[in-house]
Design an enzyme around this catalytic site. Structure first.
Site, PDB file in Angstrom:
ATOM      1  N   ASP A  63       4.383   3.487 -25.745  1.00  0.00           N
ATOM      2  CA  ASP A  63       5.413   4.469 -26.577  1.00  0.00           C
ATOM      3  C   ASP A  63       5.723   5.637 -25.937  1.00  0.00           C
ATOM      4  O   ASP A  63       6.843   6.498 -26.087  1.00  0.00           O
ATOM      5  CB  ASP A  63       5.455   4.253 -27.961  1.00  0.00           C
ATOM      6  CG  ASP A  63       4.360   5.157 -28.509  1.00  0.00           C
ATOM      7  OD1 ASP A  63       3.228   5.003 -27.666  1.00  0.00           O
ATOM      8  OD2 ASP A  63       4.565   6.028 -29.147  1.00  0.00           O
ATOM      9  N   ASP A 112      -0.763  -0.194 -25.252  1.00  0.00           N
ATOM     10  CA  ASP A 112      -1.264   1.177 -25.730  1.00  0.00           C
ATOM     11  C   ASP A 112      -1.689   1.120 -27.296  1.00  0.00           C
ATOM     12  O   ASP A 112      -0.980   0.281 -27.914  1.00  0.00           O
ATOM     13  CB  ASP A 112      -0.045   2.229 -25.390  1.00  0.00           C
ATOM     14  CG  ASP A 112      -0.427   3.473 -26.009  1.00  0.00           C
ATOM     15  OD1 ASP A 112      -1.395   4.142 -25.853  1.00  0.00           O
ATOM     16  OD2 ASP A 112       0.420   3.918 -26.995  1.00  0.00           O
ATOM     17  N   ASP A 122       2.398   7.132 -21.213  1.00  0.00           N
ATOM     18  CA  ASP A 122       2.383   5.617 -21.049  1.00  0.00           C
ATOM     19  C   ASP A 122       3.271   5.304 -19.927  1.00  0.00           C
ATOM     20  O   ASP A 122       3.230   4.399 -19.271  1.00  0.00           O
ATOM     21  CB  ASP A 122       2.643   4.737 -22.162  1.00  0.00           C
ATOM     22  CG  ASP A 122       1.646   4.921 -23.273  1.00  0.00           C
ATOM     23  OD1 ASP A 122       0.726   5.247 -23.117  1.00  0.00           O
ATOM     24  OD2 ASP A 122       2.266   4.862 -24.505  1.00  0.00           O
TER      25      ASP A 122
END
Length: 819
Positions: free
Chosen positions: A717, A512, A721
């Site tokens: 995080d 990410d 996600d």
């Protein structure tokens, strides 16, 4: 001081939402009107990110998602529209057989359309008729088999369950040690031809054996209750598991020894029963502790969900036609209802802005670092946060929340995984019947060979005892325990042994962007122009705005003031006659500046401020970087450009290179941010693909499609996600992220930057080798010991010693240092 306020937000709008029934071909979200399409790609998409993922990864080679979901959940083809769905936490599931039993039991209840239990997170999802279903009756039925049910959000109940497990272990340990003490002092010496420590008469012998029988009974039926229940459930479900084999070994030794005591024999094998139950219970206890960390996932998501909304209603009490506001539950909202959302609150449900203009933080559900301005006619997502000004939202046609959809998606992904299961359980359907057949054959062969029934029974019992999978059951948990301890010393919390099993085989690592490869916070990256004067003036005005960009500017000025840098001191000036615009702030700032304008370049032009060529160039450069240019001007011309954005972490490029391991692994960057914001990551030589503008639902689908390339690890995080972390073979979350992301992950980096990610890979490789070594020894032991027992070479006592020795060797191997 006077202040005039009009709503201010970040620049940019959104396309009008459509109500295409089919939704995005990748993630299923509603598509805009017109939908995002491409002549080279079949299908309609909600955003450019979904289209680009489909272009790069192709169509998913799977059945229709709704059909698959119905098959997994055991649903009928048609579920009434008024059906409701609930989640119940189930205490006591510890294998795949438990999943099948709980699911099947729930489906037999009247009014239940579908039920799906998940051993991975100790939950059962029930789709039911609220008028006829008796969920309390379901709880009672499961309770009769030892499965407790509770609300997922009852954390105290979970703690009580942990305490109950601890009592099982501690209680069994105390009584088990008392049994072994009697054996060491009085029975073992006589078995090997020595005199016991104390000479006992007949009455004393009966007394000792009676005490041993009572304490063994407590260990077997109290401490061993979950194992016995698992065996019963496996029989009812028609799926033999290792609990069945353990139970047969333990109860056979217990029943034989009880009968031996009654006929006056002194060679008894209660110690075998105790050893089997305690060893397996300790392994299960450890595994339950690991699995508990996943049980809070849905309750943490539920904590982020909005349960009530402020709905506008007509107030005609005085005949004025005014409106009032009432608090209602979300399920009471109907399409078209008007809902008021105040600054700092989450939008309760998907809809369209009817009144007001505000900056909306969508990071929780989309991962975009930059809040987006929402004006009348724009769509808003349930679960997003209104930051600076109130909004009135008209409830959408589907009356659903994007965050609710994430909850459902996370459940589907997590429950579809096999969960934390020992290799022994995976082989149970073959191993258990094979051992039972061997024990029966050994019993019959001994009888046919002229042995007495007692001798034949002992041979069969020995086969069961020696094949008891204690070493096999401990092979993975103990190696994992050693790995978890080592990982903790390095600031890595391991929530699932899947880390050690799968990480060494990872082929694709997905990062990410926002909050993982970048810091995730808005900050002033640089100032082009007169930094001292521009920051002082900008901070004086931005204190009147609640927008995240304003907060970044104020924090930058305050940081310089606190630093006390004499060469770039930022004076603390005041402002008056402040107006908060849609695209910035203006007002009178102390000194000779006069009226100062801070904000979007278009606002300064509208206010008669001319941008210098150097500042025009700085604006374009900031946009190319994916940052936001905030221009400061007074006296008819621009004075500086404040570049605000999300800065990459210092070690990101080294971490990517280390994880890529010289090209052995592919690296993919995935983000909900714009293409510009992700552009810098394309230049890294080890980054294979960069997908930008990707919604959370599409992140999970992207991970699923990437699995066609091999084993996938996801590093993230944010709450957005979580589905992708759960969908990946391995999920790694930063400890600085949200609780939801941490619960969805298999490993969490606590107090560490992303530089700990390569350590996850190196540590997991070492633990994986340890697990394979333990399993090789356990299987080798069974391959040698079972034939010897079947041939009558071993007796139950030596079988128990061999079983214990095998377990000790596994313990010793697991305790060795990983260095």
């Amino acid at each position: 001081m006077s202040t005039t306020t009009r709503s201010r937000g970040s620049a940019g709008g959104e396309s009008d939402a459509g109500n295409d029934d089919e939704g995005c071909d990748l993630c299923g979200l509603p598509t805009p009107t017109p939908p995002v399409t491409d002549d080279e790609i079949d299908g309609e998409f909600c955003c450019r990110g979904c289209l680009e993922i489909t272009r790069a990864l192709g169509d998913a080679a799977s059945a229709d998602p709704e059909t698959v979901e119905r098959e997994l959940a055991g649903e009928a083809d048609e579920v009434p529209d008024d059906a409701e769905r609930t989640y119940m936490a189930v205490d006591g599931m510890h294998c795949a057989t438990c999943e099948a039993f709980v699911s099947g039991t729930a489906r037999t209840c009247e009014g239940v359309y579908a039920a799906e239990a998940s051993y991975a997170n100790d939950m059962v999802r029930v789709t039911y008729d609220p008028e006829t279903a008796d969920l309390d009756g379901l709880s009672g039925t499961l309770a009769r088999y030892g499965y407790g049910t509770r609300d997922p959000e009852e954390r105290e109940a979970a703690e009580r369950s942990d305490n109950q497990v601890a009592r099982f272990v501690i209680g069994g340990g105390v009584f088990g040690m008392m049994v072994m003490l009697w054996y060491v002092l009085f029975l073992y010496p006589t078995y090997v031809g020595f005199q016991p420590v104390v000479e006992l008469g007949v009455f004393d012998g009966i007394y000792i054996l009676g005490n041993i029988w009572v304490m063994t009974s407590i260990v077997l039926f109290y401490t061993g209750f979950p194992i016995l229940r698992g065996a019963l459930v496996s029989l009812r479900a028609g799926q033999p598991n290792m609990d069945l084999l353990v139970s047969l070994a333990a109860t056979s030794a217990y029943v034989y020894s009880t009968a031996a005591v009654l006929v006056g024999e002194t060679h008894v094998y209660f110690d075998v029963t105790v050893a089997i139950i305690l060893v397996v219970t300790l392994g299960n206890y450890y595994e339950d502790r690991i699995k508990r960390k996943a049980a809070g996932m849905l309750s943490d998501l539920a904590a982020s969900r909005v349960s009530e909304a402020r709905r506008r209603v007509a107030d005609d009490a005085d005949g004025s036609g005014d409106t009032a506001v009432e608090m209602v539950a979300l399920d009471a909202l109907e399409p078209g209802d008007l809902v008021e959302v105040r600054p700092g609150e989450r939008v309760p449900i998907d809809g369209t802005v009817r009144e007001g203009t505000a900056a909306v933080d969508e990071a929780l559900v989309t991962g975009e670092s930059m809040p987006r301005t929402k004006r009348p006619g724009d769509d808003v997502l349930g679960g997003t946060v209104v930051t600076d000004r109130p909004l009135v939202v008209a409830v959408g046609e589907d009356a659903t929340s994007t965050l609710d959809r994430l909850v459902e998606l996370l459940w589907d992904i997590q429950s579809a995984r096999s969960g934390v299961q020992r290799l022994a359980d995976k082989l149970a359907t073959i191993f258990v019947p094979t051992v039972l057949v061997l024990a029966a054959v050994a019993f019959g062969w001994t009888l046919l060979g002229g042995g007495t029934p007692t001798e034949a029974l002992l041979v069969g019992l020995t086969v069961l005892i020696v094949s008891c999978p204690c070493a096999l059951g401990l092979a993975t948990p103990l190696a994992v325990a050693s790995g978890i301890k080592e990982a903790a010393s390095r600031g890595i919390v391991v929530a699932s042994e899947a880390v050690f099993e799968a990480v060494p085989d990872v082929d694709v690592v997905v990062f990410d962007k926002t909050g993982t490869l970048t810091d995730g916070d808005m900050a002033v990256l640089r100032v082009v122009g007169d930094e001292t004067a521009a920051l002082a003036a900008a901070a004086a005005l931005e204190r009147f705005s609640a927008h995240p960009l304003a907060t970044a500017v104020v924090e930058a000025a305050e940081a310089r003031i606190e630093a006390g840098d004499a060469t770039a001191a930022i004076p603390d000036v005041s402002a008056d006659d402040v107006t908060v615009h849609d695209r910035g702030v203006s007002g009178e700032v102390g000194g000779e500046r006069g009226r100062v304008v801070v904000g979007h370049p278009s606002l300064l032009r509208d206010e008669g401020v001319t941008l210098a060529p150097a500042h025009e160039t700085a604006v374009e450069a900031a946009r190319d970087q994916g940052a936001v240019p905030v221009v400061v001007g007074w006296g008819g011309r621009s004075r500086a450009v404040l570049v605000v954005g999300d800065e990459p972490r210092e070690a990101w490029d080294d971490v990517v290179a280390a994880v890529a391991d010289g090209g052995r692994r592919e690296v993919v960057v995935l983000t909900g941010d714009s293409e510009r914001a992700a552009r810098r990551f394309r230049d890294h030589p080890d980054v294979t693909d960069v997908f930008a503008g990707v919604p959370p639902e599409a992140k999970a689908e992207t991970v699923e499609r990437l699995r066609a390339r091999g084993t996938v690890a996801m590093v993230g995080d944010g709450s957005n996600d979580a589905p992708a972390l759960a969908a990946a073979d391995i999920g790694i979350a930063l400890g600085t992220g949200t609780d939801i992301a941490g619960d969805a992950a298999d490993a969490v980096l606590v107090g560490r930057d992303i530089d700990a990610i390569p350590e996850v890979f190196s540590l997991s490789t070492g633990v994986n080798r340890r697990i394979r070594g333990n399993l090789a020894w356990a299987f080798g032991y069974n391959a040698v010991a079972i034939p010897l027992a079947a041939l009558g070479v071993l007796n139950p006592l030596f079988a128990a010693v061999a079983m214990g020795t095998s377990s000790l060797l596994v313990v010793a191997n697991s305790a060795r240092s990983l260095d």
